[in-house]
Scaffold this active site. Structure first.
Site, mmCIF file in Angstrom:
data_model
loop_
_atom_site.group_PDB
_atom_site.id
_atom_site.type_symbol
_atom_site.label_atom_id
_atom_site.label_comp_id
_atom_site.label_asym_id
_atom_site.label_seq_id
_atom_site.Cartn_x
_atom_site.Cartn_y
_atom_site.Cartn_z
ATOM 1 N N ARG A 1 -11.782 42.017 44.018
ATOM 2 C CA ARG A 1 -10.399 42.067 44.505
ATOM 3 C C ARG A 1 -10.380 41.590 45.944
ATOM 4 O O ARG A 1 -11.394 41.388 46.564
ATOM 5 C CB ARG A 1 -9.859 43.488 44.415
ATOM 6 C CG ARG A 1 -10.856 44.569 44.945
ATOM 7 C CD ARG A 1 -10.227 45.713 45.664
ATOM 8 N NE ARG A 1 -9.453 45.287 46.790
ATOM 9 C CZ ARG A 1 -9.970 45.003 48.001
ATOM 10 N NH1 ARG A 1 -11.267 45.064 48.205
ATOM 11 N NH2 ARG A 1 -9.180 44.633 48.989
ATOM 12 N N GLY A 2 -9.140 41.362 46.423
ATOM 13 C CA GLY A 2 -8.984 40.810 47.769
ATOM 14 C C GLY A 2 -8.726 39.323 47.651
ATOM 15 O O GLY A 2 -9.427 38.633 46.889
ATOM 16 N N ALA A 3 -7.736 38.817 48.374
ATOM 17 C CA ALA A 3 -7.299 37.441 48.163
ATOM 18 C C ALA A 3 -8.437 36.417 48.236
ATOM 19 O O ALA A 3 -8.657 35.667 47.280
ATOM 20 C CB ALA A 3 -6.187 37.117 49.159
ATOM 21 N N ARG B 1 -3.824 37.176 38.209
ATOM 22 C CA ARG B 1 -3.013 38.043 39.078
ATOM 23 C C ARG B 1 -2.067 37.103 39.831
ATOM 24 O O ARG B 1 -2.481 36.024 40.262
ATOM 25 C CB ARG B 1 -3.864 38.834 40.091
ATOM 26 C CG ARG B 1 -4.728 39.915 39.462
ATOM 27 C CD ARG B 1 -5.469 40.725 40.534
ATOM 28 N NE ARG B 1 -4.561 41.672 41.238
ATOM 29 C CZ ARG B 1 -4.904 42.333 42.342
ATOM 30 N NH1 ARG B 1 -6.104 42.118 42.894
ATOM 31 N NH2 ARG B 1 -4.063 43.178 42.906
ATOM 32 N N GLN C 1 -7.996 51.712 48.026
ATOM 33 C CA GLN C 1 -8.880 50.712 48.634
ATOM 34 C C GLN C 1 -9.297 51.128 50.044
ATOM 35 O O GLN C 1 -10.387 50.820 50.496
ATOM 36 C CB GLN C 1 -8.184 49.339 48.691
ATOM 37 C CG GLN C 1 -8.053 48.631 47.368
ATOM 38 C CD GLN C 1 -6.729 48.916 46.677
ATOM 39 O OE1 GLN C 1 -6.176 50.020 46.807
ATOM 40 N NE2 GLN C 1 -6.195 47.953 45.923
ATOM 41 N N ASP D 1 -2.104 38.702 51.308
ATOM 42 C CA ASP D 1 -2.367 38.026 50.041
ATOM 43 C C ASP D 1 -1.640 36.694 49.969
ATOM 44 O O ASP D 1 -1.984 35.839 49.148
ATOM 45 C CB ASP D 1 -1.955 38.933 48.886
ATOM 46 C CG ASP D 1 -2.875 40.132 48.805
ATOM 47 O OD1 ASP D 1 -2.652 41.097 49.556
ATOM 48 O OD2 ASP D 1 -3.846 40.088 48.017
ATOM 49 N N ASN E 1 1.515 41.570 51.339
ATOM 50 C CA ASN E 1 0.270 42.334 51.431
ATOM 51 C C ASN E 1 0.398 43.625 50.634
ATOM 52 O O ASN E 1 1.453 43.931 50.055
ATOM 53 C CB ASN E 1 -0.069 42.625 52.907
ATOM 54 C CG ASN E 1 -1.521 43.056 53.088
ATOM 55 O OD1 ASN E 1 -2.427 42.444 52.558
ATOM 56 N ND2 ASN E 1 -1.712 44.140 53.814
ATOM 57 N N LYS E 2 -0.675 44.407 50.611
ATOM 58 C CA LYS E 2 -0.699 45.637 49.839
ATOM 59 C C LYS E 2 0.513 46.517 50.123
ATOM 60 O O LYS E 2 0.893 46.674 51.287
ATOM 61 C CB LYS E 2 -1.980 46.414 50.149
ATOM 62 C CG LYS E 2 -2.184 47.681 49.368
ATOM 63 C CD LYS E 2 -2.124 47.477 47.844
ATOM 64 C CE LYS E 2 -3.059 46.421 47.379
ATOM 65 N NZ LYS E 2 -2.817 45.969 45.995
HETATM 66 C C1 LIG Z 1 -8.555 40.084 52.647
HETATM 67 S S1 LIG Z 1 -7.446 40.081 51.337
HETATM 68 C C2 LIG Z 1 -7.208 41.765 51.171
HETATM 69 C C3 LIG Z 1 -5.888 42.081 50.567
HETATM 70 O O1 LIG Z 1 -5.998 42.102 49.140
HETATM 71 C C4 LIG Z 1 -5.690 43.410 48.738
HETATM 72 O O2 LIG Z 1 -5.073 43.478 47.498
HETATM 73 P P1 LIG Z 1 -5.922 43.995 46.212
HETATM 74 O O3 LIG Z 1 -6.808 45.123 46.681
HETATM 75 O O4 LIG Z 1 -4.857 44.413 45.243
HETATM 76 O O5 LIG Z 1 -6.689 42.777 45.768
HETATM 77 C C5 LIG Z 1 -4.764 43.914 49.798
HETATM 78 O O6 LIG Z 1 -3.480 43.375 49.685
HETATM 79 C C6 LIG Z 1 -5.472 43.435 51.022
HETATM 80 O O7 LIG Z 1 -4.741 43.390 52.192
#
Ligand SMILES: CSC[C@H]1O[C@H](OP(=O)(O)O)[C@H](O)[C@@H]1O
Length: 325
Positions: A44-46, A82, A185, A226, A236-237
């Site tokens: 996960r993470g962009a 996603r 997270q 994101d 973002n989250k």
């Molecule tokens: C460095 S990108 C991190 C970004 O991605 C996360 O989303 P997810 O955990 O659902 O993939 C979150 O928005 C973070 O800020």
């Protein structure tokens, strides 16, 4: 430590669903395994899912070498695994653009993206630490949301990479990691990474952020993205927007750190970005325990939109964007 890599003909990832209790590696050998890992947030993470998507195309080029229709379908399924982080579709398209050159050309394109993200993390850490030092002085107390360390990239991270660089320089005051419900997270992953970095931190519930800022206990909010839209709106989250409102009310900087691969000049503003709606069950549980009565319903947007006028600066690997300048 690399969050994701190509090892002996397969994609290997750190299984983020198992952290912080268990550190295990998953070996992904099919397109469906890559898609499942992305959708379960095992990766996960962009930036990390952008690389995962690109390496998924490298697997698809081998898996469906003699099945062009299946290959086309696999690329589309990877691209749409996603919807919100622009990195995923961009990474898939980057690798897919090399399909005409055969499987090795696709893998080379995916590995080039992997290496570019590693370099981006290092550049953002330097540029972001310089900016925080200018805005907040020598011992900033920073609040961060979700997870933006090496786990969200290949290695190094985005916003948490800036925190790590400030720590390396001896210029970090305190870190508050908001837990980031429902998948935690922050409490699970950011705390795990900060512990490994030897950085002292405190976890806070998401709703505490704006109040801690109002109490004068936070010098800046620093988090990831994101998708950064052409006008500077930041996706973002979920919970980021609340922290941005709290930062504005408290008169402290709200700093976004994201690579250029997350900047989407083709999307004018946040209104048109698809916000991933995830399963209600994630909200109705805390870990393995039910957190609401049987039959309860829930709404679970995974992201929110922070309008550009609440954003102090966006630090990328090549520039600092000031949306309100
Ligand atoms: C460095 S990108 C991190 C970004 O991605 C996360 O989303 P997810 O955990 O659902 O993939 C979150 O928005 C973070 O800020």
């Amino acid at each position: 430590m690399r969050t994701i890599d190509w090892v002996d003909g397969a994609v290997e990832i750190i299984d983020q669903t198992a952290l912080p209790d268990t550190e295990r590696t998953l070996r992904l050998t099919t397109v469906d395994e890559v898609i499942d890992a992305i959708q379960r947030l095992a990766v996960r993470g962009a930036p990390a899912i952008g690389v995962a998507g690109a390496l998924g195309v490298a697997i698809a080029a081998r898996q469906y070498a003699d099945e062009p229709d299946a290959l086309t379908s696999a690329v589309l399924r990877l691209e749409t695994a996603r919807p919100t982080a622009v990195n995923l579709a961009r990474g898939v398209r980057t690798a897919a653009s090399a399909l005409g050159g055969g499987p090795q050309a696709v893998l080379d394109a995916a590995l080039a993206l992997r290496d570019a993200e590693i370099a981006s993390s290092a550049a953002m850490a330097e540029r972001g630490a310089d900016l925080v030092a200018v805005l907040c002085g020598s011992a900033p107390r920073l609040l961060t949301h979700c997870n933006t360390g090496g786990l969200a990239t290949v290695t190094g991270g985005t916003a948490l990479g800036v925190v790590a660089e400030l720590h390396r320089r001896g210029g970090l005051g305190a870190v508050i990691a908001s837990e980031t419900r429902p998948l935690l997270q922050g409490a699970r992953l950011t705390a795990w990474e900060l512990g490994r970095l030897g950085i002292d931190y405190q976890v806070a519930v998401d709703g505490a952020g704006p109040f801690l800022m109002a109490r004068g206990e936070v010098d800046a909010v620093i988090l990831g993205a994101d998708r950064v839209c052409a006008n500077g709106d930041v996706i973002n989250k979920v919970g980021s927007y609340a922290h941005a409102l709290g930062a504005r009310a408290a008169g402290i900087p709200f700093i976004v750190v994201a690579p250029e691969t997350t900047v989407d000049e083709h999307t004018p503003s946040g209104e048109t970005v698809e916000i991933e709606d995830r399963a209600a069950d994630e909200v109705l549980h805390f870990g393995n325990a039910r957190s609401a009565p049987p039959g309860a319903r829930a709404i679970n947007p995974a992201f929110d939109v922070t309008p550009y006028h609440l954003v102090t600066a966006i630090v990328t690997d090549t520039r600092v964007i000031e949306p309100n300048a």
